[in-house]
Write a protein that holds these residues in place. Structure first.
Motif, PDB file in Angstrom:
ATOM      1  N   ALA A  20      51.881  88.082 127.498  1.00 34.47           N
ATOM      2  CA  ALA A  20      52.475  89.167 126.320  1.00 34.47           C
ATOM      3  C   ALA A  20      51.351  89.525 125.746  1.00 34.47           C
ATOM      4  N   ASN A  21      51.449  90.853 125.194  1.00 37.18           N
ATOM      5  CA  ASN A  21      50.507  91.632 124.551  1.00 37.18           C
ATOM      6  C   ASN A  21      50.179  90.895 123.054  1.00 37.18           C
ATOM      7  N   ASP A  22      48.944  90.364 122.945  1.00 40.20           N
ATOM      8  CA  ASP A  22      48.562  89.818 121.640  1.00 40.20           C
ATOM      9  C   ASP A  22      48.827  90.733 120.528  1.00 40.20           C
ATOM     10  N   GLY A  23      49.503  90.239 119.534  1.00 40.34           N
ATOM     11  CA  GLY A  23      49.801  91.083 118.261  1.00 40.34           C
ATOM     12  C   GLY A  23      49.250  90.504 117.065  1.00 40.34           C
ATOM     13  N   GLY A  24      48.965  91.059 115.791  1.00 44.21           N
ATOM     14  CA  GLY A  24      48.365  90.418 114.712  1.00 44.21           C
ATOM     15  C   GLY A  24      47.097  89.895 115.163  1.00 44.21           C
ATOM     16  N   ALA A  25      46.817  88.629 114.465  1.00 49.06           N
ATOM     17  CA  ALA A  25      45.442  88.028 114.453  1.00 49.06           C
ATOM     18  C   ALA A  25      45.413  87.645 116.066  1.00 49.06           C
ATOM     19  N   ALA A  26      44.276  87.122 116.403  1.00 47.46           N
ATOM     20  CA  ALA A  26      44.059  86.779 118.158  1.00 47.46           C
ATOM     21  C   ALA A  26      44.653  85.728 118.120  1.00 47.46           C
ATOM     22  N   GLY A  27      45.490  85.502 119.339  1.00 48.03           N
ATOM     23  CA  GLY A  27      46.018  84.016 119.733  1.00 48.03           C
ATOM     24  C   GLY A  27      47.418  84.051 118.965  1.00 48.03           C
ATOM     25  N   ALA A  48      42.800  96.000 126.725  1.00 45.00           N
ATOM     26  CA  ALA A  48      43.372  96.707 125.681  1.00 45.00           C
ATOM     27  C   ALA A  48      42.933  96.317 124.268  1.00 45.00           C
ATOM     28  N   VAL A  49      42.922  97.558 123.573  1.00 42.68           N
ATOM     29  CA  VAL A  49      42.679  97.297 121.981  1.00 42.68           C
ATOM     30  C   VAL A  49      44.245  96.804 121.541  1.00 42.68           C
ATOM     31  N   SER A  50      44.305  95.529 121.466  1.00 44.58           N
ATOM     32  CA  SER A  50      45.449  94.604 121.256  1.00 44.58           C
ATOM     33  C   SER A  50      46.365  95.129 119.876  1.00 44.58           C
ATOM     34  N   GLY A  51      45.364  94.955 118.744  1.00 45.31           N
ATOM     35  CA  GLY A  51      45.781  95.026 117.565  1.00 45.31           C
ATOM     36  C   GLY A  51      44.836  95.094 116.475  1.00 45.31           C
ATOM     37  N   TYR A  52      45.216  94.973 115.173  1.00 50.26           N
ATOM     38  CA  TYR A  52      44.366  94.993 114.004  1.00 50.26           C
ATOM     39  C   TYR A  52      44.814  93.834 112.939  1.00 50.26           C
ATOM     40  N   ASN A  53      44.107  93.099 112.552  1.00 49.06           N
ATOM     41  CA  ASN A  53      44.417  92.412 111.336  1.00 49.06           C
ATOM     42  C   ASN A  53      43.397  92.195 110.172  1.00 49.06           C
ATOM     43  N   TYR A  54      43.967  92.754 108.909  1.00 45.77           N
ATOM     44  CA  TYR A  54      43.028  92.933 107.822  1.00 45.77           C
ATOM     45  C   TYR A  54      43.276  91.723 106.980  1.00 45.77           C
ATOM     46  N   ALA A  89      42.204  90.253 103.544  1.00 46.19           N
ATOM     47  CA  ALA A  89      41.888  90.713 102.333  1.00 46.19           C
ATOM     48  C   ALA A  89      40.847  89.803 101.436  1.00 46.19           C
ATOM     49  N   ARG A  90      40.646  88.579 101.901  1.00 44.42           N
ATOM     50  CA  ARG A  90      39.996  87.650 101.334  1.00 44.42           C
ATOM     51  C   ARG A  90      38.382  88.051 101.508  1.00 44.42           C
ATOM     52  N   SER A  91      38.175  88.382 102.887  1.00 42.27           N
ATOM     53  CA  SER A  91      36.870  88.569 103.371  1.00 42.27           C
ATOM     54  C   SER A  91      36.518  90.145 103.395  1.00 42.27           C
ATOM     55  N   HIS A  92      37.621  90.938 102.907  1.00 36.29           N
ATOM     56  CA  HIS A  92      37.523  92.458 102.847  1.00 36.29           C
ATOM     57  C   HIS A  92      36.712  92.907 104.293  1.00 36.29           C
ATOM     58  N   SER A  93      37.476  92.412 105.359  1.00 36.30           N
ATOM     59  CA  SER A  93      37.231  92.809 106.515  1.00 36.30           C
ATOM     60  C   SER A  93      38.290  93.060 107.514  1.00 36.30           C
ATOM     61  N   LEU A  94      38.046  93.860 108.532  1.00 38.41           N
ATOM     62  CA  LEU A  94      39.116  94.044 109.562  1.00 38.41           C
ATOM     63  C   LEU A  94      38.738  93.451 110.856  1.00 38.41           C
ATOM     64  N   GLU A  95      39.886  92.924 111.378  1.00 36.91           N
ATOM     65  CA  GLU A  95      39.715  91.967 112.591  1.00 36.91           C
ATOM     66  C   GLU A  95      40.291  92.980 113.725  1.00 36.91           C
ATOM     67  N   VAL A  96      39.447  93.408 114.733  1.00 39.05           N
ATOM     68  CA  VAL A  96      39.940  94.310 115.710  1.00 39.05           C
ATOM     69  C   VAL A  96      40.056  93.527 117.036  1.00 39.05           C
ATOM     70  N   VAL A  97      41.078  93.361 117.794  1.00 41.88           N
ATOM     71  CA  VAL A  97      41.537  92.460 118.566  1.00 41.88           C
ATOM     72  C   VAL A  97      41.491  93.033 119.995  1.00 41.88           C
ATOM     73  N   ALA A 150      37.909  88.958 119.563  1.00 40.12           N
ATOM     74  CA  ALA A 150      38.133  89.883 118.218  1.00 40.12           C
ATOM     75  C   ALA A 150      36.817  90.101 117.377  1.00 40.12           C
ATOM     76  N   VAL A 151      36.589  91.226 117.136  1.00 36.59           N
ATOM     77  CA  VAL A 151      35.523  91.772 116.429  1.00 36.59           C
ATOM     78  C   VAL A 151      35.844  92.025 115.098  1.00 36.59           C
ATOM     79  N   ARG A 152      34.983  91.665 114.206  1.00 36.02           N
ATOM     80  CA  ARG A 152      35.321  91.620 112.445  1.00 36.02           C
ATOM     81  C   ARG A 152      34.446  92.752 112.064  1.00 36.02           C
ATOM     82  N   VAL A 153      35.154  93.788 111.642  1.00 40.48           N
ATOM     83  CA  VAL A 153      34.464  94.854 110.884  1.00 40.48           C
ATOM     84  C   VAL A 153      34.264  94.733 109.324  1.00 40.48           C
ATOM     85  N   PRO A 154      33.103  94.768 108.657  1.00 45.74           N
ATOM     86  CA  PRO A 154      33.151  94.667 107.205  1.00 45.74           C
ATOM     87  C   PRO A 154      33.814  95.967 106.639  1.00 45.74           C
ATOM     88  N   MET A 155      34.527  95.878 105.742  1.00 53.65           N
ATOM     89  CA  MET A 155      35.093  97.154 104.976  1.00 53.65           C
ATOM     90  C   MET A 155      34.374  97.566 103.868  1.00 53.65           C
TER      91      MET A 155
END
Length: 553
Positions: A419-426, A453-459, A461-469, A506-511
């Motif tokens: 299945a395609n990973d959605g939301g946070a990794a795993g 595949a770029v499977s999804g994003y997960n923001y 808010a606590r760390s103000h960062s974006l997870e790109v899966v 996942a790659v964590r991108v500081p926002m």
């Protein structure tokens, strides 16, 4: 903060208001709005006499008859009369076959009318006519009982409130269902030899089904009898196993499968735990390998769990809708661990706002404005987890027909593993094991498959960062790939570690400090991510190498 994701794929746009969609109305009780399982039953596997005595303790009320514990009658009235259950009805399960049969001979004297029985489960559905006599029965024959519960209602879905589509940001599926599942070839033979049972409002005749549709009456009639509406069940069946028939879409996932319609809803559009349990067992006995239940409620009883176990023992899987309340819990029967529970996503794999979440969620599947049959050649746009469940049911049937060596449970596991990973990794409560990718599942034995595949994003808010899966949907280890992330004009490049087949990274991108977004406010930030494969490696599904999203509150 909400992510509105726009993957670079061909999708249908411009569909109008959804004609058919469904909300759940579960029974509610208590400050937290939930009706607990324990509120609707008391179990007696051990120390039955003590359990029965406890029903009368501290409940208030007067003795109704000599020998009946104080308050027992009032407690029984409360058990069978609370909100969200069939009024005055009880489900009785017996400790042995002999106890079950003995009860049937004395039921009238026990103050109850027997409405139905499940001999294989040693269970009966009763209406209590005389609570005093019923209380005496329970006291006198306490050791005969294994469990007593109310009969919770499993609410039939209702149409949702219309949304403002211009601000939705979610993309309808329309007649592109197969494309959203990664299916590109001919699926006309999928499902052949497999029987899918649809436990619903009944399924009306339609060219999408031809001669593959059969019905089984368990006492509520069949589609069309008594003028009862069967639109919901018809739409469900068409997504699982409809053939378009040249009538504007409505091709399902397994269009060669046979369909067994079992009506479980009454004239008010509601069902209950006993009726669904009865229908599950009837479906198994009729040879169904896949059983779809696109209804549910927030309370249950042991009879339903045992019927699901009966299905498992008979080689069938039960697929059920997670619910449409935007709740952090699943409805029953989807909440059972043995059930393949399904949430809803749009054409781009984004979780629909109404879709329930929970740790028990197994999969998500398209469930937004899908073209479906409504009977007699009519077509509607069908939304909700009611639509998502039959997509998975059809996918299980498709796998069974193309790989006869699989059991139904194994086919369901294949869908979860590919299945395609959605939301946070795993695995996560919003997507379960991911979004169904039937194309990948069908191609799982291709040892040369390459698909990053770029499977999804997960923001966060606590760390103000974006997870790109990033997910490896190929059959080989993915090494040496590179990910570029453009955040409102700021471009970042990341070298990716090796990702095993089927796994995600996942790659964590500081926002913080995003250019053009003053004060650290990321609302409105546009993210574009692109996966670049190593030199000389050709991706077989390049359209999923790029994805964009807009952060919004």
């Amino acid at each position: 903060m909400r992510l509105r994701i726009f993957l670079v794929v061909a999708v249908l746009i411009g569909l109008g208001v959804v004609v058919a969609g469904w909300l759940w109305r579960g029974s509610k009780a208590g400050a937290d709005g939930r009706t607990g399982f324990s509120d609707l039953k008391f179990e007696m596997p051990k120390g039955a006499e003590a359990k029965l005595a406890a029903v009368g303790e501290g409940a208030g009320g007067a003795d109704h008859e000599a020998g009946v514990p104080k308050g027992m009658v009032s407690r029984l009235r409360g058990l069978f009369g609370q909100q969200g259950v069939r009024a005055g009805e009880g489900l009785l399960t017996f400790a042995s076959e002999a106890a079950y049969r003995d009860f049937l001979t004395r039921a009238k004297a026990a103050g109850v009318s027997v409405l139905g029985g499940l001999e294989g489960l040693r269970a009966v559905r009763v209406r209590v006519e005389d609570f005093d006599r019923f209380a005496r029965e329970l006291q006198g024959y306490a050791g005969a009982y294994e469990a007593i519960s109310a009969n919770p209602i499993l609410q039939a879905p209702k149409p949702p409130v219309a949304e403002e589509r211009s601000s939705s940001g979610q993309v309808p599926v329309g007649d592109k269902l197969l494309a959203t599942l990664g299916v590109t070839g001919d699926n006309s033979s999928w499902g052949k030899g497999v029987l899918i049972a649809v436990l619903d409002s009944g399924v009306a005749a339609d060219m999408a089904f031809g001669s593959r549709l059969q019905s089984l009456d368990i006492g509520l009639g069949v589609a069309g009898s008594g003028g009862l509406d069967a639109t919901h069940g018809t739409a469900v069946a068409s997504l699982a196993a409809g053939a378009d028939g040249g009538a504007g879409g409505a091709r399902g996932v397994a269009p060669a499968a046979d369909i067994l319609s079992i009506r479980v809803t009454d004239t008010a559009g509601t069902s209950d735990v006993f009726t669904v349990a009865q229908a599950i067992m009837a479906a198994v006995d009729a040879g169904a390998e896949v059983i779809n239940v696109s209804l549910g409620g927030y309370a249950t009883a042991g009879v339903l769990a045992r019927a699901i176990e009966y299905a498992q023992a008979g080689g069938a899987v039960v697929v059920a809708s997670a619910g449409n309340d935007q709740a952090g819990q699943l409805v029953w029967p989807a909440a059972y661990a043995q059930v393949i529970s399904v949430g809803a996503v749009d054409a781009l794999g984004q979780q629909m706002a109404f879709s329930n979440s929970g740790e028990q969620l197994r999969l998500t599947a398209p469930g937004y404005a899908i073209t479906a049959a409504a009977g007699e050649g009519k077509r509607v746009y069908f939304s909700g987890t009611s639509a998502s469940a039959p997509v998975v049911a059809g996918a299980v049937a498709a796998l069974l027909s193309t790989d006869p060596g699989l059991t139904a449970a194994e086919a369901a596991q294949v869908l979860q593993s590919y299945a395609n990973d959605g939301g946070a990794a795993g695995n996560d409560p919003n997507y379960g094991n991911g979004v169904v990718n039937l194309g990948w599942a069908m191609d799982r034995n291709n040892a040369s498959r390459v698909d990053g595949a770029v499977s999804g994003y997960n923001y966060d808010a606590r760390s103000h960062s974006l997870e790109v899966v990033v997910q490896n949907r190929g059959a080989r280890v993915l090494s040496g790939a590179e990910l570029t992330v453009n955040v409102s004009g700021r471009v970042l490049t990341f070298g990716l570690s090796s990702i095993a087949p089927g796994a995600s990274g996942a790659v964590r991108v500081p926002m913080s400090g995003v250019s053009g977004l003053g004060g650290g406010d990321t609302n409105g930030a546009v993210i574009i991510s692109e996966l670049r494969m190593p030199s000389g490696v050709v991706d077989q599904v390049p359209q999923n190498n790029r994805a964009s999203a807009t952060l919004s509150r």
